[in-house]
Design a protein around this motif. Structure first.
Motif, PDB file in Angstrom:
ATOM      1  N   ARG A 264      42.042  47.440  35.492  1.00  0.00           N
ATOM      2  CA  ARG A 264      42.234  46.041  35.869  1.00  0.00           C
ATOM      3  C   ARG A 264      43.672  45.568  35.707  1.00  0.00           C
ATOM      4  N   ASP A 265      44.428  46.192  34.852  1.00  0.00           N
ATOM      5  CA  ASP A 265      45.814  45.767  34.638  1.00  0.00           C
ATOM      6  C   ASP A 265      46.732  46.218  35.758  1.00  0.00           C
ATOM      7  N   MET A 266      46.248  47.094  36.667  1.00  0.00           N
ATOM      8  CA  MET A 266      47.108  47.636  37.716  1.00  0.00           C
ATOM      9  C   MET A 266      46.990  46.793  38.978  1.00  0.00           C
ATOM     10  N   PHE A 267      48.122  46.308  39.450  1.00  0.00           N
ATOM     11  CA  PHE A 267      48.193  45.582  40.717  1.00  0.00           C
ATOM     12  C   PHE A 267      49.123  46.361  41.627  1.00  0.00           C
ATOM     13  N   ALA A 268      48.661  46.643  42.849  1.00  0.00           N
ATOM     14  CA  ALA A 268      49.444  47.459  43.778  1.00  0.00           C
ATOM     15  C   ALA A 268      49.579  46.747  45.115  1.00  0.00           C
ATOM     16  N   LEU A 269      50.749  46.864  45.718  1.00  0.00           N
ATOM     17  CA  LEU A 269      51.033  46.287  47.026  1.00  0.00           C
ATOM     18  C   LEU A 269      51.481  47.412  47.950  1.00  0.00           C
ATOM     19  N   LEU A 270      50.669  47.697  48.960  1.00  0.00           N
ATOM     20  CA  LEU A 270      50.998  48.724  49.946  1.00  0.00           C
ATOM     21  C   LEU A 270      51.614  48.032  51.150  1.00  0.00           C
ATOM     22  N   LYS A 271      52.855  48.408  51.466  1.00  0.00           N
ATOM     23  CA  LYS A 271      53.606  47.735  52.525  1.00  0.00           C
ATOM     24  C   LYS A 271      53.669  48.646  53.750  1.00  0.00           C
ATOM     25  N   LEU A 272      52.751  48.376  54.681  1.00  0.00           N
ATOM     26  CA  LEU A 272      52.643  49.158  55.906  1.00  0.00           C
ATOM     27  C   LEU A 272      53.512  48.492  56.971  1.00  0.00           C
ATOM     28  N   THR A 273      54.757  48.883  57.021  1.00  0.00           N
ATOM     29  CA  THR A 273      55.732  48.282  57.928  1.00  0.00           C
ATOM     30  C   THR A 273      55.613  48.868  59.331  1.00  0.00           C
ATOM     31  N   HIS A 274      56.157  48.144  60.296  1.00  0.00           N
ATOM     32  CA  HIS A 274      56.336  48.730  61.619  1.00  0.00           C
ATOM     33  C   HIS A 274      57.321  49.891  61.495  1.00  0.00           C
ATOM     34  N   MET A 275      57.124  50.903  62.314  1.00  0.00           N
ATOM     35  CA  MET A 275      57.924  52.122  62.182  1.00  0.00           C
ATOM     36  C   MET A 275      59.419  51.865  62.328  1.00  0.00           C
ATOM     37  N   SER A 276      59.809  50.771  62.978  1.00  0.00           N
ATOM     38  CA  SER A 276      61.234  50.485  63.135  1.00  0.00           C
ATOM     39  C   SER A 276      61.900  50.151  61.815  1.00  0.00           C
ATOM     40  N   ASN A 277      61.132  49.865  60.769  1.00  0.00           N
ATOM     41  CA  ASN A 277      61.705  49.678  59.438  1.00  0.00           C
ATOM     42  C   ASN A 277      62.216  50.988  58.876  1.00  0.00           C
ATOM     43  N   GLY A 278      61.540  52.085  59.207  1.00  0.00           N
ATOM     44  CA  GLY A 278      61.952  53.406  58.732  1.00  0.00           C
ATOM     45  C   GLY A 278      61.212  53.895  57.516  1.00  0.00           C
ATOM     46  N   GLN A 279      60.570  52.979  56.758  1.00  0.00           N
ATOM     47  CA  GLN A 279      59.860  53.361  55.549  1.00  0.00           C
ATOM     48  C   GLN A 279      58.529  52.620  55.446  1.00  0.00           C
ATOM     49  N   VAL A 280      57.586  53.253  54.758  1.00  0.00           N
ATOM     50  CA  VAL A 280      56.379  52.602  54.257  1.00  0.00           C
ATOM     51  C   VAL A 280      56.533  52.525  52.745  1.00  0.00           C
ATOM     52  N   GLY A 281      56.188  51.393  52.143  1.00  0.00           N
ATOM     53  CA  GLY A 281      56.466  51.189  50.725  1.00  0.00           C
ATOM     54  C   GLY A 281      55.228  50.938  49.891  1.00  0.00           C
ATOM     55  N   LEU A 282      55.383  51.128  48.588  1.00  0.00           N
ATOM     56  CA  LEU A 282      54.333  50.854  47.619  1.00  0.00           C
ATOM     57  C   LEU A 282      54.973  50.329  46.346  1.00  0.00           C
ATOM     58  N   VAL A 283      54.445  49.214  45.825  1.00  0.00           N
ATOM     59  CA  VAL A 283      54.900  48.626  44.574  1.00  0.00           C
ATOM     60  C   VAL A 283      53.699  48.575  43.630  1.00  0.00           C
ATOM     61  N   VAL A 284      53.882  49.051  42.391  1.00  0.00           N
ATOM     62  CA  VAL A 284      52.791  49.106  41.425  1.00  0.00           C
ATOM     63  C   VAL A 284      53.255  48.500  40.105  1.00  0.00           C
ATOM     64  N   GLN A 285      52.393  47.670  39.508  1.00  0.00           N
ATOM     65  CA  GLN A 285      52.642  47.128  38.179  1.00  0.00           C
ATOM     66  C   GLN A 285      51.430  47.410  37.289  1.00  0.00           C
ATOM     67  N   LEU A 286      51.686  47.875  36.052  1.00  0.00           N
ATOM     68  CA  LEU A 286      50.641  48.111  35.067  1.00  0.00           C
ATOM     69  C   LEU A 286      51.067  47.532  33.719  1.00  0.00           C
ATOM     70  N   ASP A 287      50.098  47.411  32.827  1.00  0.00           N
ATOM     71  CA  ASP A 287      50.351  46.977  31.457  1.00  0.00           C
ATOM     72  C   ASP A 287      51.006  48.125  30.697  1.00  0.00           C
ATOM     73  N   ALA A 288      52.277  47.984  30.351  1.00  0.00           N
ATOM     74  CA  ALA A 288      53.015  49.059  29.690  1.00  0.00           C
ATOM     75  C   ALA A 288      52.730  49.131  28.197  1.00  0.00           C
ATOM     76  N   THR A 289      51.998  48.176  27.645  1.00  0.00           N
ATOM     77  CA  THR A 289      51.658  48.268  26.223  1.00  0.00           C
ATOM     78  C   THR A 289      50.525  49.264  25.986  1.00  0.00           C
ATOM     79  N   ARG A 290      49.867  49.670  27.068  1.00  0.00           N
ATOM     80  CA  ARG A 290      48.828  50.689  26.950  1.00  0.00           C
ATOM     81  C   ARG A 290      49.470  52.079  26.948  1.00  0.00           C
ATOM     82  N   GLU A 291      49.013  52.941  26.074  1.00  0.00           N
ATOM     83  CA  GLU A 291      49.595  54.272  25.957  1.00  0.00           C
ATOM     84  C   GLU A 291      49.338  55.128  27.188  1.00  0.00           C
ATOM     85  N   ASP A 292      48.308  54.773  27.954  1.00  0.00           N
ATOM     86  CA  ASP A 292      47.956  55.603  29.109  1.00  0.00           C
ATOM     87  C   ASP A 292      48.581  55.126  30.414  1.00  0.00           C
ATOM     88  N   SER A 293      49.484  54.143  30.357  1.00  0.00           N
ATOM     89  CA  SER A 293      49.970  53.532  31.610  1.00  0.00           C
ATOM     90  C   SER A 293      50.745  54.518  32.474  1.00  0.00           C
TER      91      SER A 293
END
Length: 549
Positions: A264-293
């Motif tokens: 539940r602490d993980m939030f992810a944003l998948l950025k499916l751009t038009h190919m003219s951007n040149g890249q597809v992106g992913l941003v992920v955030q997790l709770d870093a106080t957890r040892e398993d992050s």
């Protein structure tokens, strides 16, 4: 010393700036913009406008941050804009036993003024300049929402300046525990009913606010579109598995590693751009106080990209996300997993992007993507007749704590959704159509084709993805063929007037069903009680009972 509302009228040097918001498609021509710094200023502004027998028959609009995606505020039919951006206080109200945040406060202002003295936070959006007046009332969410739910899940009370007789404004405070049922209904309507419907929101109060993790783990990665064009099966896999992950998380099925951890602490944003951007992106955030992050981040990415790196010539490597994608700037520094204090990380991700023109569409999803949807996404993002690096489909993870709340507890009915989608196309005017030597909104008035190029693409894209359900992300209904769709309507804070247009919506589900589901009838009753003369209205405002337009 404050002496009352400030009026900005044509000829004032501030007028051109204040008659528009973030989306430069929309330029209003109001008689005046009223800059209000107190609730009394709002009352005075409404009283003056409503009492003027000679006033133009143009409507009142309200602005906090100015991020409305459609022309509900900046439009030709608006006579007065009430700007509440100066109502931005944040404090603890001992009498109410709740934290008070005024409606003009932005996401970043409220974040800093809550967290620094208290360690608490609203689970709101990462776009720093969005005003809370509309963000909260529409059911705002953000990177903490899978862990802590929606902003409205903490809303205790709201102050609204209403006009029940069509002429005389009054200040109303509605609490969730008000003894008067009509006040409870008014409170409920502001837990996802959207802005501009019932009155001018001036203050919110929140109770039992959560504490964010003291440290979070961030990582941003990208993959080159060239690799996906050579191996489109890998693009299909990325999209399919992203959706499946959050579907499996909720169901307890799928690969064993998903069920072994709490995500539940993980939030992810998948950025499916038009190919003219040149890249597809992913941003992920997790709770870093957890040892398993760190381990969980690696497991998530490895599963999404299984087979991308097999030692052959067509390997698809992770690369730094080094170009803008939608509202987020390049994030190359986060290619290496980075641990940051939560407040610092929030500031790192809080871009709004430059002021430009835009068109947006949305969808809630209750399950992962169908094969039809994946093929339509790939087909439109590789459309060779369209070139715009600032066009994309952003897929946000959802679910978690959001799913814990009953669908009728707030005015946000989409409590079973696991993904939230935002279709985005941004552009600037790009040509000097009127020959005056500069680019500005007047060029778009001369040449509608500037916008039509982008509008046509995003409308084709959306209609293609949801073709089996009438061109929109339909709500499960007995009128739809089985099996039920994996969609659950649209997000009212990403308004889209095309949902009201039979050319684009052939689902037989009206726009209000897509936004509000079964809760719309209750919202209409609130409208009848608190704004029976429809003083506050726009193209997709809540209608009075009997009006199904």
């Amino acid at each position: 010393m404050h002496v009352g509302p400030v009026e900005v009228v044509p000829g004032d040097e501030r007028y051109d700036a204040l008659r528009r918001g973030f989306n430069q498609r929309w330029i209003a021509d109001p008689d005046r913009i009223v800059v209000a710094a107190t609730t009394d200023d709002v009352v005075d502004a409404l009283r003056r406008h409503l009492a003027d027998p000679g006033r133009p028959q143009r409507r009142i609009a309200v602005r906090s941050g100015g991020h409305c995606y459609e022309n509900f505020v900046s439009a030709e039919d608006v006579g007065v804009i009430i700007d509440v951006s100066q109502l931005s206080g944040v404090h603890y109200d001992r009498e109410m036993e709740a934290y008070c945040i005024e409606a003009g406060a932005t996401n970043w202002h409220s974040t800093t003024h809550l967290y620094r003295p208290t360690g608490l936070a609203l689970p709101g959006g990462s776009c720093y300049s969005v005003g809370l007046g509309g963000h909260i009332s529409g059911g705002g969410y953000g990177l903490l929402s899978r862990l802590h739910g929606l902003t409205v899940d903490y809303l205790y009370a709201v102050e609204v300046v209403t006009v029940e007789d069509g002429r005389n404004p009054r200040v109303t405070i509605a609490r969730r525990d008000s003894p008067d049922d009509t006040l409870v209904d008014l409170w409920w309507a502001h837990t996802g009913g959207g802005g501009g419907n019932f009155g001018v929101i001036t203050r919110y109060w929140f109770r039992d606010l959560p504490s964010p993790p003291s440290q979070v783990l961030l990582r941003s990665v990208a993959w080159d579109w060239d690799g996906f064009r050579k191996r489109p099966d890998r693009f299909r896999q990325l999209v399919r598995r992203f959706g499946e992950f959050f579907e499996y998380e909720r169901s307890g099925e799928g690969p064993g590693f998903i069920g072994r951890y709490d995500w539940r602490d993980m939030f992810a944003l998948l950025k499916l751009t038009h190919m003219s951007n040149g890249q597809v992106g992913l941003v992920v955030q997790l709770d870093a106080t957890r040892e398993d992050s760190v381990a969980r981040l690696e497991l998530f990415l490895d599963w999404l990209t299984e087979g991308f790196r097999s030692g052959g010539e067509d390997d698809l490597e992770e690369t730094p996300l080094d170009r803008p994608m939608g509202e987020h700037p390049p994030q190359g520094a986060l290619f290496v997993p980075t641990r940051l204090p939560w407040l610092t990380a929030t500031q790192s991700l809080n871009g709004s992007g430059p002021n430009r023109c835009g068109k947006y569409k949305s969808a809630y999803m209750t399950a992962g993507f169908t094969e039809h949807q994946i093929e339509a996404i790939l087909r439109n993002l590789t459309d060779p007749d369209y070139r715009n690096p600032d066009a994309l489909l952003q897929v946000d993870s959802y679910g978690g704590a959001v799913n814990d709340i009953p669908s009728d507890a707030t005015a946000v009915p989409q409590r079973s959704s696991i993904l939230k989608l935002q279709y985005q196309a941004y552009w600037t005017w790009g040509e000097d159509a009127n020959g005056d030597g500069v680019y500005d909104y007047q060029d778009a008035e001369i040449d509608p084709g500037i916008a039509d190029y982008h509008l046509s693409w995003i409308r084709r894209f959306y209609r293609d993805v949801y073709q089996p359900t009438g061109g929109v992300p339909a709500v499960a209904s007995p009128t739809l063929p089985l099996p039920p769709p994996n969609t659950d309507g649209c997000y009212v804070n990403y308004p889209d007037v095309d949902l009201s247009d039979p050319e684009f919506n052939t689902s037989d589900q009206p726009w209000h069903q897509l936004y509000y589901g079964k809760g719309y009838a209750r919202l209409q009753q609130v409208k009848a009680q608190w704004d029976p003369y429809d003083v506050f209205h726009h193209a997709q405002s809540v209608r009075l009972p009997g009006d199904d337009s």
